[in-house]
Design a protein around this motif. Structure first.
Motif, PDB file in Angstrom:
ATOM      1  N   UNK A  35      -0.920   1.651   4.889  1.00 29.75           N
ATOM      2  CA  UNK A  35      -0.045   1.252   6.003  1.00 29.75           C
ATOM      3  C   UNK A  35      -0.635   0.123   6.829  1.00 29.75           C
ATOM      4  N   UNK A  36      -1.194  -0.860   6.139  1.00 32.04           N
ATOM      5  CA  UNK A  36      -1.826  -1.933   6.910  1.00 32.04           C
ATOM      6  C   UNK A  36      -1.023  -3.234   6.868  1.00 32.04           C
ATOM      7  N   UNK A  37      -1.036  -3.941   8.007  1.00 32.88           N
ATOM      8  CA  UNK A  37      -0.513  -5.312   8.033  1.00 32.88           C
ATOM      9  C   UNK A  37      -1.533  -6.179   7.309  1.00 32.88           C
ATOM     10  N   UNK A  38      -1.078  -7.069   6.454  1.00 38.51           N
ATOM     11  CA  UNK A  38      -2.014  -7.865   5.660  1.00 38.51           C
ATOM     12  C   UNK A  38      -2.126  -9.311   6.132  1.00 38.51           C
ATOM     13  N   UNK A  39      -1.016  -9.921   6.491  1.00 41.62           N
ATOM     14  CA  UNK A  39      -1.064 -11.316   6.933  1.00 41.62           C
ATOM     15  C   UNK A  39       0.224 -11.650   7.675  1.00 41.62           C
ATOM     16  N   UNK A  40       0.106 -12.576   8.627  1.00 40.60           N
ATOM     17  CA  UNK A  40       1.304 -13.008   9.357  1.00 40.60           C
ATOM     18  C   UNK A  40       1.242 -14.509   9.582  1.00 40.60           C
ATOM     19  N   UNK A  94       3.689   1.126   5.716  1.00 41.38           N
ATOM     20  CA  UNK A  94       3.855   0.840   7.148  1.00 41.38           C
ATOM     21  C   UNK A  94       5.220   1.340   7.609  1.00 41.38           C
ATOM     22  N   UNK A  95       5.252   2.044   8.742  1.00 39.98           N
ATOM     23  CA  UNK A  95       6.536   2.474   9.319  1.00 39.98           C
ATOM     24  C   UNK A  95       7.197   1.258   9.945  1.00 39.98           C
ATOM     25  N   UNK A 139      -5.357   6.230   0.638  1.00 36.00           N
ATOM     26  CA  UNK A 139      -5.241   5.458   1.877  1.00 36.00           C
ATOM     27  C   UNK A 139      -5.881   4.083   1.738  1.00 36.00           C
ATOM     28  N   UNK A 140      -6.202   3.708   0.521  1.00 34.94           N
ATOM     29  CA  UNK A 140      -6.663   2.347   0.279  1.00 34.94           C
ATOM     30  C   UNK A 140      -6.279   1.963  -1.146  1.00 34.94           C
ATOM     31  N   UNK A 148      -6.220   1.448  16.095  1.00 32.67           N
ATOM     32  CA  UNK A 148      -4.975   0.710  16.318  1.00 32.67           C
ATOM     33  C   UNK A 148      -4.556   0.750  17.772  1.00 32.67           C
ATOM     34  N   UNK A 205       6.708   0.580  13.590  1.00 29.82           N
ATOM     35  CA  UNK A 205       5.426   0.008  14.012  1.00 29.82           C
ATOM     36  C   UNK A 205       5.458  -1.514  13.958  1.00 29.82           C
ATOM     37  N   UNK A 253      -0.302   6.504   3.551  1.00 30.52           N
ATOM     38  CA  UNK A 253      -1.626   6.105   4.012  1.00 30.52           C
ATOM     39  C   UNK A 253      -1.938   4.627   3.759  1.00 30.52           C
ATOM     40  N   UNK A 274      -8.312  -6.962   9.352  1.00 35.55           N
ATOM     41  CA  UNK A 274      -7.190  -7.906   9.408  1.00 35.55           C
ATOM     42  C   UNK A 274      -5.961  -7.234  10.016  1.00 35.55           C
ATOM     43  N   UNK A 275      -5.714  -5.984   9.624  1.00 30.75           N
ATOM     44  CA  UNK A 275      -4.603  -5.210  10.191  1.00 30.75           C
ATOM     45  C   UNK A 275      -4.748  -5.118  11.711  1.00 30.75           C
ATOM     46  N   UNK A 291      -3.957  -8.299  13.479  1.00 30.50           N
ATOM     47  CA  UNK A 291      -2.511  -8.520  13.543  1.00 30.50           C
ATOM     48  C   UNK A 291      -1.844  -7.597  14.546  1.00 30.50           C
ATOM     49  N   UNK A 317       1.522  -3.554   3.734  1.00 31.41           N
ATOM     50  CA  UNK A 317       1.515  -2.521   2.709  1.00 31.41           C
ATOM     51  C   UNK A 317       2.785  -1.677   2.828  1.00 31.41           C
TER      52      UNK A 317
END
Lengths: 431, 248
Positions: A63-68, A81-82, A25-26, B24, A85, A61, B48-49, B52, A78
Motif C-alpha cells: 500500500x505504498x505511494x511510489x512516485x508522483x 493503497x486505499x 507487505x512488500x 505515515x 488515502x 499490505x 519514498x511513500x 509523498x 501499489x
C-alpha cells in the motif's frame, strides 16, 4: 511467506469462503508466492474476492505511494493503497483521484478490477478512464499494461482474471480545496427525483432514495450535489465502530421507515447548502467501521442495476416492487450514469442506476431474483461488485463483450490460477 | 497536538507492520524521518511513500538489532540534525515457543531483537537527547512482558526486560526534559499474528493513534487496545499457585 488457513467473506457477509490466504507487505514477498487470486479490502459485496477451498493473496499490505509527478498529476502506487488515502494525502496539495467509489476503503487494485464509478460518472466516466498504466503479476513476471490494448480492456473491470494487479499509475485531477460545498434538495417523488438528477449540472451528483416510501411518495429522496471548495471545516469526527453483530431486528421495517422519514425531513423543504469534510461527502458510511455488522450474522445483499435512459419506467416499477415488499434497508441510492466504461466487463451504461441493500433472508433473495429478471427485461445490467445471487446465463447475456474478455483471459491465465468463486458461480470464463 | 515541523524521528524496526501507520501519521504532519531497519531496499520504497505523504525528509539507516557495530555511526548522524530529536522502537521478534523449547539457542536472538538491540541503541542515543533537553522516546514492548505465560515466555521475558529498561530510562531522561513512553500492545493484526484468531485484537492504525495520543498527553505507559490495561491487571493478580496451572 506462508499461506495461512482463514475464514473470510465478502462485504455482504452472506457469501463466505474457507481457504488459505497470504498477506505480503512488500514486493519481494509477493514475488515468492505461487499465482493465486488477489483481493484487497474485500469491499465487493458478494464473492468477487473469494476463493473457497483454494489460495488467495491479500494485497492490502502492498500500500505504498511510489512516485508522483506534479506536472502531469500522475501518481504511481501499489495496488493495496486505499483510494481514500490518496484523496486525504493529495487534496491538500491540489489533486484528487478522478473517480472515487462510495467507500474510501476500496483499494486501487479493486477499483481497477471492478472499474468502479463515482458520483461524477456522468462527466468523468469510470475509474479505468483515468488509469495511465497497470502492472500485472502474471505467473512470475511483471507485465506492464497500457490503455488502448485488449489486455488493458480485459484487466479493467476484469475481476482479477488477467493476473494480480500489483501497481498502477493514476491520472489525478486538479482540485481547488479540501472541503465540499454540498447542496441538498428534497425530491418529492419519482418524477421529481429523476428531473433533479437529469437537470443537475454539478460535478458530483447522487440521489439518496427512500426505498420504503410507497404510493404518491414513491421515489422520494434527497438529491445531493457537490463541488470541491476551499475553506475550513471542523475535522471529521473519529470513526465509530460496530462492535458486534447486531440482532436481526436492528434493521426491521418499522425502524428503517422511521429512519428514512427522519433522514428525509432533516433537509429543509427549501433545500440547503452546507460545507462538509471531503470524506463525509464521498464516503459517508466510512464513518461507521464494520457497518456491515448491522445486518447481523446472516449478512446482507446489495442489489444494484443500471437500466438505459428509456427504461426509467421499468426502474420505477422495480422500485415499487421493492417499496411494497417492506424489505428495504436505509441505504438506497439512485444515480444518473453517463456512457463511460473502460473495460469489456465494465458495469456502467448510460441510464439510471439503483442500489438497495436487503438483509439476507429468503424473502429478500426471492425479491432480488425477481428484480434481476426485471433488469434483464429492461435491457439493463447487474454489477459484479455487488452480485451474490444472479444466474450465470442471465448475467452473462448482459455483457455483450464477454467473448472478447474470455479470449484475453484465456491467453493471460491459461492455467486458470486466478479463478474466484464469482467467476465459477457465474461460469464467466467458459465460452 | 504539538507542532511536528522541525521534529526528527528515528524509528527502529521501521519496516514492521506496526511502524508503518505510525510513520505515515508523522509524515502527514511534516516530520523528518529516519527509517532504521534491516531490509534497506524495502525501506527505500517506504521512505519514498513517506515523502509523498508529506514527510519533510525520509532517510534509510541500516539497523540490525543483533549487531551493534554500526550504532555509533547512526547516532552520530542523528546528532548532526538540528531541531528536536525523537526516537521510537518497534523492533522485536516472536518465534514460536515450541521452536525455542526445541532449540534454546534461539533465546539469544529473541533477547537481542526485543531488548539488547534497541536498549543498546537508545543508551547510545541518550546523551544526545539529554544534551538537547527535549524530545520523546517511544518504546514498544508487549502485554506478554507483564507475566510469563506458557505460550510465549521467552518473548515475554525479553519484553519485560525492555519495559524495565524503559522505566529506568524514563527515570534518567525525565530529569533532563526528555519524555519516555512505554507502549504495551495486546495482539495486533500484523505478519507476526497472521492467521491467528486472538482476543481483543487491534490494528496497527489504532496503535499509531494511541501512541500519538499518549505522546500528546505525556503518558508514561500505555496499553493498546486500552482494554488490555484492565485485562493485565486481572492476569497479574492471579495467585501464582493458580496461574501456573492455567494456559492463557
Amino acid at each position: 511467506m506462508a499461506f495461512k488457513h482463514t475464514e473470510y467473506a465478502g462485504w455482504g457477509r452472506a457469501l463466505r469462503a474457507s481457504g488459505t490466504v497470504a498477506r505480503p507487505d512488500r514486493a519481494s514477498l509477493l514475488a515468492a508466492l505461487d499465482p493465486a487470486p488477489a483481493f484487497g479490502m474485500r469491499r465487493s459485496y458478494g464473492d468477487a474476492a473469494l476463493n473457497h477451498g483454494g489460495r488467495a493473496i491479500d494485497m492490502s499490505g502492498l500500500d505504498r505511494f511510489l512516485a508522483f509527478d506534479a506536472e502531469t498529476g500522475i501518481l504511481e502506487l501499489e495496488a493495496g493503497v486505499r483510494i481514500g488515502e490518496v484523496a486525504a494525502a493529495f487534496a491538500p496539495r491540489g489533486f484528487l483521484p478522478a473517480v472515487m467509489p462510495g467507500t474510501g476503503f476500496a483499494t486501487v487494485g479493486g477499483c481497477i478490477a471492478q472499474d468502479v464509478h463515482g458520483k461524477n460518472h456522468h462527466h468523468a466516466g469510470s475509474f479505468g478512464a483515468h488509469v495511465a498504466e497497470i502492472t500485472l503479476w502474471q505467473s512470475g513476471t511483471l507485465v506492464p499494461v497500457l490503455p488502448g490494448t485488449p489486455l488493458f480492456r480485459a484487466t479493467v473491470g476484469g475481476l482479477g482474471q488477467t493476473g494480480a494487479i500489483v501497481s498502477a499509475k493514476l491520472r489525478l485531477v486538479p482540485c481547488k480545496g479540501t472541503v465540499m460545498l454540498v447542496t441538498e434538495r428534497r425530491a418529492r417523488d419519482w418524477n421529481h427525483h429523476l428531473s433533479l438528477l437529469d437537470s443537475s449540472t454539478a460535478t458530483y451528483t447522487v440521489g439518496w432514495i427512500d426505498a420504503t416510501a410507497t404510493g404518491a411518495s414513491l421515489g422520494r429522496g434527497i438529491v445531493e450535489e457537490g463541488e470541491v471548495a476551499r475553506g475550513l471545516v471542523k475535522k471529521r469526527a473519529k470513526a465509530a465502530k460496530v462492535p458486534m453483530d447486531a440482532p436481526h431486528f436492528a434493521l426491521s421495517a418499522p425502524i428503517v421507515r422511521a429512519f428514512n422519514a427522519a433522514y428525509y425531513a432533516r433537509v429543509p423543504a427549501a433545500g440547503r447548502t452546507v460545507v462538509r469534510p471531503m470524506a463525509d461527502f464521498f464516503f459517508p458510511l466510512d464513518k461507521i467501521l464494520d457497518w456491515n455488522r448491522l445486518y447481523g450474522k446472516r449478512g446482507f445483499h446489495q442489489f444494484q442495476c443500471v437500466v438505459p435512459l428509456g427504461a426509467a419506467g421499468a426502474l420505477r416499477a422495480m422500485l415499487d416492487r421493492i417499496a411494497t415488499s417492506g424489505l428495504a434497508s436505509p441505504l438506497a441510492v439512485l444515480k444518473r450514469m453517463g456512457p463511460g466504461r473502460a473495460g469489456y466487463l465494465s458495469f456502467p451504461m448510460e441510464g439510471y442506476t439503483l442500489a438497495v441493500d436487503f438483509p439476507n433472508r429468503a424473502a429478500a433473495r426471492d425479491l432480488i431474483r425477481a428484480l434481476e429478471a426485471d433488469t434483464a427485461e429492461a435491457g439493463g445490467r447487474l454489477y459484479f461488485a455487488k452480485d451474490a445471487l444472479a444466474e450465470g446465463a442471465r448475467i452473462r447475456a448482459m455483457y455483450p463483450e464477454l467473448p472478447a474478455w474470455q479470449q484475453e483471459v484465456a491467453k493471460a491465465d491459461p492455467a486458470r490460477a486466478y479463478e474466484t468463486d464469482l467467476v465459477r458461480r457465474l461460469n464467466l470464463r467458459n465460452a | 497536538m504539538q507542532n511536528w515541523i522541525m521534529q526528527h524521528w528515528v524509528v527502529l524496526g521501521a519496516g514492521s507492520d506496526m511502524a508503518r501507520p505510525f510513520l505515515r501519521r508523522l509524515a502527514g504532519e511534516g516530520a523528518s524521518l529516519f527509517l532504521a531497519g534491516r531490509t534497506a531496499a524495502d525501506l527505500e520504497t517506504l521512505a519514498q511513500d513517506l515523502r509523498l505523504r508529506g514527510a519533510a525528509a525520509a532517510e534509510v539507516m541500516a539497523f540490525d538489532a543483533r549487531d551493534a557495530a554500526d550504532y555509533p555511526a547512526l547516532v552520530a548522524r542523528l546528532a548532526a540534525c538540528e531541531g528536536v530529536l525523537n526516537a521510537a522502537s518497534f523492533v522485536g521478534s516472536m518465534p514460536d515457543q515450541a521452536a525455542i523449547d526445541a532449540d534454546p539457542g534461539l533465546i539469544a536472538g529473541v533477547i537481542a531483537d526485543n531488548f539488547t538491540g534497541p536498549a543498546t541503541f537508545l543508551s547510545l542515543l541518550a546523551p544526545v537527547l539529554e544534551a538537547r533537553g527535549t524530545g520523546v522516546v517511544v518504546g514498544v514492548g508487549s502485554v506478554a512482558g507483564d507475566r510469563g505465560r506458557v505460550g510465549n515466555y521467552v518473548y515475554g521475558a525479553a519484553k519485560a526486560a525492555f519495559a524495565t529498561y524503559l522505566s529506568g530510562l524514563r527515570n534518567r531522561l525525565g530529569r533532563k526534559g526528555v519524555h519516555v513512553m512505554t507502549v504495551k500492545p495486546g495482539p495486533v493484526e500484523t505478519r507476526m499474528t497472521a492467521g491467528m484468531k486472538l482476543p481483543f485484537m487491534t490494528t496497527p492504525e489504532a496503535v499509531a493513534e494511541d501512541i500519538l495520543q499518549g505522546i500528546a498527553k505525556r503518558r508514561n505507559e500505555i496499553y493498546t487496545a486500552k482494554i488490555w490495561f484492565l485485562i493485565m491487571r486481572v492476569i497479574c493478580h492471579i495467585p501464582e499457585p493458580i496461574f501456573k496451572k492455567l494456559s492463557i
